[in-house]
Design a protein around this motif. Structure first.
Motif, PDB file in Angstrom:
ATOM      1  N   THR A   1     -33.568  48.608  -9.253  1.00 54.33           N
ATOM      2  CA  THR A   1     -34.962  48.277  -9.536  1.00 54.33           C
ATOM      3  C   THR A   1     -35.825  49.534  -9.606  1.00 54.33           C
ATOM      4  O   THR A   1     -36.760  49.587 -10.393  1.00 54.33           O
ATOM      5  CB  THR A   1     -35.531  47.321  -8.476  1.00 54.33           C
ATOM      6  OG1 THR A   1     -35.419  47.929  -7.202  1.00 54.33           O
ATOM      7  CG2 THR A   1     -34.832  45.998  -8.506  1.00 54.33           C
TER       8      THR A   1
ATOM      9  N   LEU B   1     -37.992  50.533 -12.862  1.00 51.23           N
ATOM     10  CA  LEU B   1     -39.415  50.815 -12.749  1.00 51.23           C
ATOM     11  C   LEU B   1     -39.748  52.201 -13.300  1.00 51.23           C
ATOM     12  O   LEU B   1     -40.724  52.377 -14.027  1.00 51.23           O
ATOM     13  CB  LEU B   1     -39.863  50.700 -11.293  1.00 51.23           C
ATOM     14  CG  LEU B   1     -41.341  50.925 -11.031  1.00 51.23           C
ATOM     15  CD1 LEU B   1     -42.165  49.872 -11.750  1.00 51.23           C
ATOM     16  CD2 LEU B   1     -41.614  50.904  -9.541  1.00 51.23           C
TER      17      LEU B   1
ATOM     18  N   ALA C   1     -47.862  41.507 -18.113  1.00 47.12           N
ATOM     19  CA  ALA C   1     -47.339  42.443 -17.121  1.00 47.12           C
ATOM     20  C   ALA C   1     -47.842  42.089 -15.725  1.00 47.12           C
ATOM     21  O   ALA C   1     -47.087  42.142 -14.749  1.00 47.12           O
ATOM     22  CB  ALA C   1     -47.738  43.871 -17.481  1.00 47.12           C
ATOM     23  N   GLY C   2     -49.117  41.710 -15.615  1.00 42.09           N
ATOM     24  CA  GLY C   2     -49.652  41.286 -14.324  1.00 42.09           C
ATOM     25  C   GLY C   2     -48.965  40.034 -13.812  1.00 42.09           C
ATOM     26  O   GLY C   2     -48.689  39.913 -12.611  1.00 42.09           O
TER      27      GLY C   2
ATOM     28  N   TYR D   1     -45.565  40.996 -12.536  1.00 44.77           N
ATOM     29  CA  TYR D   1     -45.696  41.705 -11.266  1.00 44.77           C
ATOM     30  C   TYR D   1     -45.957  40.712 -10.130  1.00 44.77           C
ATOM     31  O   TYR D   1     -45.371  40.827  -9.055  1.00 44.77           O
ATOM     32  CB  TYR D   1     -46.822  42.741 -11.338  1.00 44.77           C
ATOM     33  CG  TYR D   1     -47.034  43.474 -10.052  1.00 44.77           C
ATOM     34  CD1 TYR D   1     -46.112  44.418  -9.609  1.00 44.77           C
ATOM     35  CD2 TYR D   1     -48.141  43.213  -9.259  1.00 44.77           C
ATOM     36  CE1 TYR D   1     -46.284  45.085  -8.418  1.00 44.77           C
ATOM     37  CE2 TYR D   1     -48.328  43.878  -8.061  1.00 44.77           C
ATOM     38  CZ  TYR D   1     -47.401  44.815  -7.648  1.00 44.77           C
ATOM     39  OH  TYR D   1     -47.586  45.477  -6.458  1.00 44.77           O
TER      40      TYR D   1
ATOM     41  N   TYR E   1     -42.754  38.952  -9.399  1.00 48.52           N
ATOM     42  CA  TYR E   1     -41.860  39.887  -8.713  1.00 48.52           C
ATOM     43  C   TYR E   1     -42.214  39.988  -7.235  1.00 48.52           C
ATOM     44  O   TYR E   1     -41.343  39.957  -6.371  1.00 48.52           O
ATOM     45  CB  TYR E   1     -41.946  41.264  -9.392  1.00 48.52           C
ATOM     46  CG  TYR E   1     -41.253  42.354  -8.642  1.00 48.52           C
ATOM     47  CD1 TYR E   1     -39.879  42.451  -8.632  1.00 48.52           C
ATOM     48  CD2 TYR E   1     -41.988  43.312  -7.933  1.00 48.52           C
ATOM     49  CE1 TYR E   1     -39.229  43.459  -7.930  1.00 48.52           C
ATOM     50  CE2 TYR E   1     -41.362  44.314  -7.248  1.00 48.52           C
ATOM     51  CZ  TYR E   1     -39.989  44.387  -7.241  1.00 48.52           C
ATOM     52  OH  TYR E   1     -39.357  45.381  -6.539  1.00 48.52           O
ATOM     53  N   ARG E   2     -43.518  40.092  -6.929  1.00 49.05           N
ATOM     54  CA  ARG E   2     -43.952  40.208  -5.536  1.00 49.05           C
ATOM     55  C   ARG E   2     -43.628  38.919  -4.753  1.00 49.05           C
ATOM     56  O   ARG E   2     -43.257  38.973  -3.594  1.00 49.05           O
ATOM     57  CB  ARG E   2     -45.445  40.496  -5.462  1.00 49.05           C
ATOM     58  CG  ARG E   2     -45.853  41.829  -6.044  1.00 49.05           C
ATOM     59  CD  ARG E   2     -45.571  42.935  -5.121  1.00 49.05           C
ATOM     60  NE  ARG E   2     -46.455  42.779  -3.972  1.00 49.05           N
ATOM     61  CZ  ARG E   2     -46.567  43.658  -3.016  1.00 49.05           C
ATOM     62  NH1 ARG E   2     -45.877  44.760  -3.076  1.00 49.05           N
ATOM     63  NH2 ARG E   2     -47.362  43.450  -1.992  1.00 49.05           N
TER      64      ARG E   2
ATOM     65  N   ARG F   1     -39.873  38.722  -4.100  1.00 55.02           N
ATOM     66  CA  ARG F   1     -39.434  39.743  -3.159  1.00 55.02           C
ATOM     67  C   ARG F   1     -39.798  39.369  -1.726  1.00 55.02           C
ATOM     68  O   ARG F   1     -39.083  39.737  -0.797  1.00 55.02           O
ATOM     69  CB  ARG F   1     -40.100  41.062  -3.543  1.00 55.02           C
ATOM     70  CG  ARG F   1     -39.549  42.236  -2.860  1.00 55.02           C
ATOM     71  CD  ARG F   1     -40.094  43.489  -3.469  1.00 55.02           C
ATOM     72  NE  ARG F   1     -39.687  44.617  -2.665  1.00 55.02           N
ATOM     73  CZ  ARG F   1     -40.393  45.683  -2.470  1.00 55.02           C
ATOM     74  NH1 ARG F   1     -41.563  45.804  -3.057  1.00 55.02           N
ATOM     75  NH2 ARG F   1     -39.963  46.668  -1.725  1.00 55.02           N
TER      76      ARG F   1
END
Length: 72
Positions: A3, A7, A60-61, A64, A67-68, A71
């Motif tokens: 990752t 990134l 993209a936001g 993200y 993804y958060r 995670r």
């Protein structure tokens, strides 16, 4: 590790994208080329780039945010 590399690659691609992009349709280009000062053409180009960039930033936001959440 994978990752972090992904990134880094994404950031590198974004950094190397040119900041000044000119894009016009054929009719707009013909009208704007006849103008001598070029201020309207610059404004049209900036508007096109702005309209093109907003959906990419929103997506993209969203990715993200997902993804958060995944995670945590």
């Amino acid at each position: 590790m994978y990752t972090k590399r992904t990134l880094f690659l994404l950031i590198a691609v974004v950094v190397f994208i040119p900041f000044e992009v000119d894009a016009q349709c054929a009719m707009c280009r013909a009208v704007l080329e006849s103008e001598s000062s070029g201020k309207a053409a610059e404004g049209i180009n900036n508007g096109i780039v702005y309209l093109m960039a907003v959906p990419y930033v929103l997506v993209a936001g969203l990715f993200y945010f997902i993804y958060r959440k995944m995670r945590a």
